[in-house]
Scaffold this active site. Structure first.
Site, mmCIF file in Angstrom:
data_model
loop_
_atom_site.group_PDB
_atom_site.id
_atom_site.type_symbol
_atom_site.label_atom_id
_atom_site.label_comp_id
_atom_site.label_asym_id
_atom_site.label_seq_id
_atom_site.Cartn_x
_atom_site.Cartn_y
_atom_site.Cartn_z
ATOM 1 N N LYS A 191 0.837 -1.198 0.000
ATOM 2 C CA LYS A 191 0.000 0.000 0.000
ATOM 3 C C LYS A 191 0.877 1.256 0.000
ATOM 4 C CE LYS A 191 -3.933 -1.817 2.652
ATOM 5 N NZ LYS A 191 -4.944 -1.576 1.616
ATOM 6 N N ARG A 227 -10.281 -11.527 1.957
ATOM 7 C CA ARG A 227 -11.087 -12.614 1.400
ATOM 8 C C ARG A 227 -10.354 -13.949 1.494
ATOM 9 N NH1 ARG A 227 -11.550 -9.344 -4.108
ATOM 10 N NH2 ARG A 227 -11.491 -7.696 -2.529
HETATM 11 N N1 BES Z 1 -8.035 -3.619 4.285
HETATM 12 C C1 BES Z 1 -8.204 -3.240 2.933
HETATM 13 C C2 BES Z 1 -9.525 -2.508 2.685
HETATM 14 C C3 BES Z 1 -9.699 -1.167 3.348
HETATM 15 C C4 BES Z 1 -9.427 -0.006 2.673
HETATM 16 C C5 BES Z 1 -10.196 -1.089 4.640
HETATM 17 C C6 BES Z 1 -9.615 1.227 3.275
HETATM 18 C C7 BES Z 1 -10.383 0.123 5.250
HETATM 19 C C8 BES Z 1 -10.110 1.275 4.580
HETATM 20 C C9 BES Z 1 -8.194 -4.467 2.031
HETATM 21 O O1 BES Z 1 -7.427 -5.537 2.458
HETATM 22 C C10 BES Z 1 -7.680 -4.047 0.709
HETATM 23 O O2 BES Z 1 -6.581 -3.605 0.621
HETATM 24 N N2 BES Z 1 -8.516 -4.192 -0.308
HETATM 25 C C11 BES Z 1 -8.167 -3.838 -1.643
HETATM 26 C C12 BES Z 1 -8.751 -4.888 -2.555
HETATM 27 C C13 BES Z 1 -8.328 -4.764 -3.964
HETATM 28 C C14 BES Z 1 -6.854 -5.060 -4.115
HETATM 29 C C15 BES Z 1 -9.164 -5.712 -4.789
HETATM 30 C C16 BES Z 1 -8.755 -2.479 -1.961
HETATM 31 O O3 BES Z 1 -9.881 -2.219 -1.539
HETATM 32 O O4 BES Z 1 -8.074 -1.689 -2.595
HETATM 33 ZN ZN ZN Z 2 -5.426 -5.441 1.864
#
Ligand code: BES
Ligand code: ZN
Ligand code: ZN
Length: 495
Positions: free
Chosen positions: A267, A341
């Protein structure tokens, strides 16, 4: 922790708070146990400060205005207030009572049916998180020590019951906040398991904790894969609550990523620290089962918390790796940041072995859920419209904002993998739905299932409001408790 009680007479307090409604002709103070002289003087003082009685409006006047100690607060609840209006107003009172010893909240006879909501709002608004502050600093940042609700109905058992329920639920919402606020270095998966174990012991609930060796041996490839890049190994927690005569059985499944760096699909650095709250779903299900057990709701609950730390390292899983879920399905990990997931698929398959009548998963799953519904509203997906609508309604009655999103089967082919049974991502647009569709792949035919994506409401990055503090909010606990109550009362039929 803040204490709460109810008495029939106005006590001496540091802060005395009263509600005021907005009427056509101006505001009206809900006097309760104030004398008519006191309420007239208070109304005059509030009026001189341009108070109008609008919802969430607050004015404070010296207690001497009405011959009481300390400070008097008047809080607006607007026109036709409902329970949530009172919960919010009480939250504002709680938030403005930090550092005080005793807070008295005057409850009018007319509003006594809202007394549980008032108690809950005040307890949630009084929340403070001081685990990481030194003692001298934290001492100045504590919420009010004792809240006294003042009601002529203080002896009514229904009033006591409403306050007891509010106390139990608020306590576990606040515990959920504590876990999600805790620094990620202080709360690896094993520490979440420790918290769950001590809670289970206290409430006499059966608990099982699968460690990394067991997870590997039993084939929990998703949880193992996500956790393998971290020096802090993963855990799968299962807690059981079994009342004597259960009406039905619900399984709760929570996402417990104790820190989500994204892994190798790392990230950006902005707000990465907020990913300490990526275990908010796990925290919610652990504390919801505790609340339901303490409330003795006659519904069997099994709570599963899938905990891992998602780190990049030489041992981390790679984009392109293929993992095998518990039960044998293979998954191509195209993005290591779509890790929620992966831990949930294992836990969902495991949960269904217990043959629950309903499975509800709770997860900070996608940024797309935040894009879709904004900062405060959770997304609800389910494999039945009736069930999804019931969850949304239960959330509303609990004072939580949730809204439906679809699970369009025509989108499912986008999750097809070139090499495995399924891929863990599709495309960025509509990604909250792909999260739901991915999880649905692991739900057996005929199994009732709902998915709560709490990515937005679980963590409040902005300033405090109503009874919601900055930081972790304890999202979904109240809704899960309400759903269990609905099953117990027959409002939601599962069998
Ligand atoms: N933990 C994150 C989602 C999230 C984002 C929670 C902002 C709280 C605030 C999750 O694991 C994630 O990174 N999801 C990705 C999925 C994508 C790669 C399909 C996302 O939402 O960007
Ligand atoms: Zn994530
Ligand atoms: Zn995550």
């Amino acid at each position: 922790m803040t204490q709460i009680s109810v008495t029939p007479t106005l006590p001496t307090a540091d802060i005395t708070a009263v509600f005021a409604t907005k009427e056509k002709t101006g505001f009206v103070i809900s006097a309760g146990k104030l004398t008519s002289v006191q309420s007239k003087k208070l109304a005059a003082a509030a009026k001189s400060m341009k108070f109008s009685g609008s919802a969430s409006e607050l004015v404070s006047v010296p207690g001497s205005t009405i011959s009481v100690n300390g400070i008097v607060m008047v809080v607006g609840v607007g026109e036709n207030p409902n329970h949530e209006t009172f919960r919010k107003a009480a939250g504002i009172i709680g938030r403005n009572s930090f550092g005080a010893k005793k807070l008295a909240i005057v409850v009018d006879d007319e509003n006594v049916d809202a007394i549980g909501a008032i108690a809950q709002g005040a307890l949630l608004g009084s929340y403070s998180f001081n685990l990481h502050r030194s003692e001298s600093v934290s001492a100045k940042r504590e919420g009010v020590k004792a809240i006294v609700l003042v009601s002529s109905d203080a002896k009514n058992p229904l009033v006591r019951e409403a306050i007891d329920r509010a106390e139990i639920v608020s306590n576990f919402v606040n515990e959920t906040r504590n876990l999600a606020n805790t620094a990620p270095g202080h709360l690896p998966p094993a520490e979440v398991a420790k918290y769950a174990t001590s809670l289970a012991k206290e409430l006499k609930l059966k608990i099982e904790v699968l460690d990394e060796k067991m997870l590997k041996r039993k084939g929990f490839g998703g949880i193992v894969g996500v956790g393998q890049g971290s020096v802090n190994p993963p855990r799968l927690i299962r807690i059981e609550y079994r009342p004597l005569k259960p009406v039905a059985h619900i399984a709760f499944v929570g996402k417990g990523i104790t820190f989500d760096t994204g892994g190798i699909s790392i990230k950006p650095k902005q707000s990465m620290h907020e990913m300490k709250a990526d275990m908010a779903g796990a925290a919610a299900v652990i504390n919801a089962i505790a609340a339901i057990a303490e409330l003795k709701i006659p519904v069997s609950i099994t709570a599963f918390a899938a905990c891992a730390e998602n780190m990049p390292s030489g041992s981390a899983q790679r984009p392109g790796d293929v993992v095998t879920a518990y039960g044998g399905r293979t998954v191509e990990v195209l993005d290591t940041d779509a890790e929620g997931r992966l831990v949930l698929m294992d836990a969902l398959v495991y949960a269904q072995e217990a043959k629950p009548d309903l499975v509800i998963d709770v997860a900070t799953l996608t940024g797309a859920a935040v894009i879709a519904l904004g900062r405060r509203i959770a997304a609800v997906m389910a494999n039945s419209d009736d069930l999804r609508n019931h969850v949304v309604d239960a959330a509303t009655r609990s004072g939580e904002s949730m809204w439906p999103l679809p699970l369009p089967s025509e989108y499912r082919p986008k999750l097809d993998s070139a090499v495995a049974d399924i891929a863990n991502i599709a495309e960025p647009i509509g990604s909250a739905l792909y999260g739901g569709l991915f999880l649905q792949e692991f739900i057996k035919p005929g199994q009732k299932w709902a998915h709560l994506d709490i990515a937005a409401p679980a963590f409040n990055s902005e300033g405090p409001f109503d009874y919601t503090p900055k930081g972790a909010t304890g999202s979904a606990v109240r809704t899960l408790v309400t759903i269990a109550e609905d099953v117990a009362s027959g409002l939601l039929k599962l069998r």
